[in-house]
Design an enzyme around this catalytic site. Structure first.
Site, short mmCIF file in Angstrom:
data_model
loop_
_atom_site.label_atom_id
_atom_site.label_comp_id
_atom_site.label_asym_id
_atom_site.label_seq_id
_atom_site.Cartn_x
_atom_site.Cartn_y
_atom_site.Cartn_z
N SER A 13 8.26 -9.99 -15.11
CA SER A 13 6.81 -10.16 -15.22
C SER A 13 6.31 -10.27 -16.66
O SER A 13 5.41 -11.08 -16.92
CB SER A 13 6.09 -9.03 -14.49
OG SER A 13 6.33 -9.15 -13.11
N LYS B 67 4.10 0.11 -4.64
CA LYS B 67 3.19 -0.84 -3.97
C LYS B 67 2.38 -0.21 -2.84
O LYS B 67 1.25 -0.63 -2.59
CB LYS B 67 3.98 -2.03 -3.43
CG LYS B 67 4.42 -3.01 -4.50
CD LYS B 67 5.14 -4.16 -3.84
CE LYS B 67 5.29 -5.32 -4.77
NZ LYS B 67 5.76 -6.51 -4.08
N ASN C 270 -0.03 -5.12 -5.14
CA ASN C 270 0.81 -5.36 -6.33
C ASN C 270 -0.04 -5.71 -7.54
O ASN C 270 0.49 -6.01 -8.60
CB ASN C 270 1.83 -6.47 -6.05
CG ASN C 270 1.18 -7.84 -5.95
OD1 ASN C 270 -0.01 -7.95 -5.68
ND2 ASN C 270 1.95 -8.88 -6.18
N ASP D 193 1.46 -11.26 -2.90
CA ASP D 193 2.78 -11.75 -2.44
C ASP D 193 2.65 -12.83 -1.38
O ASP D 193 3.37 -13.83 -1.41
CB ASP D 193 3.60 -10.59 -1.88
CG ASP D 193 3.93 -9.56 -2.93
OD1 ASP D 193 4.06 -9.93 -4.11
OD2 ASP D 193 4.04 -8.36 -2.59
N ARG E 82 18.73 -4.46 10.07
CA ARG E 82 19.82 -3.50 10.23
C ARG E 82 19.38 -2.33 11.10
O ARG E 82 20.04 -1.94 12.03
CB ARG E 82 20.26 -3.02 8.83
CG ARG E 82 21.26 -1.91 8.84
CD ARG E 82 21.68 -1.57 7.44
NE ARG E 82 20.54 -1.10 6.61
CZ ARG E 82 20.64 -0.80 5.33
NH1 ARG E 82 21.79 -0.94 4.70
NH2 ARG E 82 19.57 -0.37 4.66
N GLY F 259 13.61 -17.70 -4.29
CA GLY F 259 12.35 -16.98 -4.46
C GLY F 259 11.67 -17.15 -5.82
O GLY F 259 10.66 -16.49 -6.09
P1 ATR Z 1 11.22 -4.27 0.16
O1 ATR Z 1 9.87 -3.73 -0.19
O2 ATR Z 1 11.90 -5.00 -0.96
O3 ATR Z 1 11.20 -5.06 1.42
P2 ATR Z 1 12.26 -2.03 1.64
O4 ATR Z 1 10.93 -1.76 2.20
O5 ATR Z 1 13.14 -0.89 1.20
O6 ATR Z 1 12.17 -2.99 0.39
O7 ATR Z 1 13.08 -2.91 2.71
C1 ATR Z 1 14.37 -3.37 2.47
C2 ATR Z 1 14.83 -4.25 3.66
O8 ATR Z 1 16.13 -4.74 3.40
C3 ATR Z 1 14.94 -3.48 4.96
O9 ATR Z 1 14.70 -4.36 6.02
C4 ATR Z 1 16.38 -3.03 4.93
O10 ATR Z 1 16.93 -2.73 6.19
P3 ATR Z 1 16.73 -1.26 6.85
O11 ATR Z 1 15.34 -1.25 7.43
O12 ATR Z 1 17.78 -1.14 7.86
O13 ATR Z 1 16.88 -0.27 5.71
C5 ATR Z 1 17.04 -4.26 4.37
N1 ATR Z 1 18.32 -3.96 3.73
C6 ATR Z 1 18.50 -3.43 2.50
N2 ATR Z 1 19.82 -3.30 2.25
C7 ATR Z 1 20.48 -3.76 3.34
C8 ATR Z 1 21.87 -3.91 3.68
N3 ATR Z 1 22.84 -3.55 2.85
N4 ATR Z 1 22.18 -4.44 4.90
C9 ATR Z 1 21.20 -4.82 5.75
N5 ATR Z 1 19.88 -4.70 5.48
C10 ATR Z 1 19.52 -4.19 4.29
#
Ligand code: ATR
Length: 306
Positions: A36, A85, A106, A121, A170, A264
């Site tokens: 940024s 955020k 943000n 965003d 996941r 992105g």
């Molecule tokens: P952000 O604000 O960047 O979206 P977040 O709210 O922590 O960050 O969300 C991260 C997302 O990436 C979630 O959907 C997370 O899955 P979970 O809900 O199961 O935690 C997903 N994610 C992060 N690391 C992952 C991994 N190694 N495998 C699968 N999903 C992952």
């Protein structure tokens, strides 16, 4: 005469700090790798704004004090990144409707001692699509991830009037609760969580696939959430919010199987531009040459960090 005019014009574009310089920044933890400052200081120079943008490492337990200090210190505005955020909403005086609906902000603007919160965003995502926007109308979309980024993207998808949204995550319960949230708050009735047994079919039949997770991001570049690349095909658009690397494993797989791809970087650029327009109450725009230059500047900055 001519020379002094050229000199003046160039001089205006060179950033300098004086008693009138506007103060901008980003609060995060960690914030050392944020792009940024490079992005916004480029904007300042490009648009001839007397301002400076800095990164501030603010831990979660100091966020409230930092936000409350903004009017006293005379900030014009700040951005917020991980992990602030959502938490920031508790510390502001006013919250823009979109930030309230999404439940995150943000961008903070300080005006007349008041601290206002916005989120850029979703607008950044929409603007990053350029001519591809039309493709989203009535499209069938699969979104990977159900976190904060996914929530903003889902809001944008509702505005783009996609026909249906399927969420793969996941943690299945998080996909279910985001799907419920989207149906109720974003008025996108055909939104559901995809259980594992339906994911291959869902990905294969999607018009658009969007990765909102950090899986595949540098330095874990060999990872991808889509294990069978044969789900990708001609006519599909695959968008990854990750911009480092510029093409993730997911995007490589998609491209190899005939899909169109987008990373992105433009979303990063446009969410920043929307923040700037909120702070300045202006309508700055990027020409094609600006966008090209900015992509290069940011890509070089990313390479310098590695
Ligand atoms: P952000 O604000 O960047 O979206 P977040 O709210 O922590 O960050 O969300 C991260 C997302 O990436 C979630 O959907 C997370 O899955 P979970 O809900 O199961 O935690 C997903 N994610 C992060 N690391 C992952 C991994 N190694 N495998 C699968 N999903 C992952």
């Amino acid at each position: 005469m001519f020379h002094s005019q050229v000199f003046l014009r160039c001089w205006k574009k060179v950033s300098f700090v004086d008693a009138k310089t506007g103060l901008y920044g980003v609060f995060g933890d960690p914030v050392g790798h944020s792009l940024s400052p490079v992005l916004h200081n480029w904007f300042m120079r490009r648009f001839g704004i007397n301002g400076v943008y800095m990164a501030f490492a603010i831990s979660a337990d100091r966020l409230q004090k930092a936000i409350q200090a903004l009017p006293t210190l005379g900030f014009v505005g700040v951005n917020l990144t991980i992990p602030h955020k959502e938490a920031v909403l508790a510390y502001v005086d006013h919250c823009d409707l979109q930030a309230e609906i999404i439940g995150a902000a943000n961008t903070i603007r300080i005006v007349d001692n008041r601290v206002d919160a916005y989120v850029t965003d979703a607008d950044g995502f929409v603007l990053s699509l350029h001519k591809q926007q039309q493709r989203f109308h009535n499209a069938s979309v699969v979104m990977l991830g159900a976190g904060g980024a996914a929530r903003s993207i889902a809001y944008a998808l509702a505005r783009l009037q996609v026909a249906r949204l399927a969420i793969i995550n996941r943690t299945y319960s998080r996909a279910e609760s985001l799907a419920r949230f989207v149906r109720e708050r974003f008025q996108l009735p055909d939104t559901k969580a995809l259980p594992e047994g339906e994911q291959l079919e869902g990905l294969s039949s999607a018009d658009i696939v969007i990765n909102t997770t950090s899986v595949g991001m540098y330095p874990y570049t060999s990872e991808s959430l889509v294990k069978d690349p044969r789900v990708f095909h001609n006519g599909q658009l695959v968008y990854d919010l990750i911009y480092n690397p510029s093409a993730t494993r997911l995007l490589h797989d998609a491209r190899r199987n005939g899909a169109e791809i987008q990373n992105g970087l433009d979303m990063l650029i446009y969410q920043g531009l929307v923040s700037l327009n909120i702070w300045r109450q202006d309508t700055y725009e990027l020409r094609a040459a600006d966008l090209q230059e900015l992509r290069q500047v940011l890509t070089q900055e990313l390479a310098a960090h590695e």
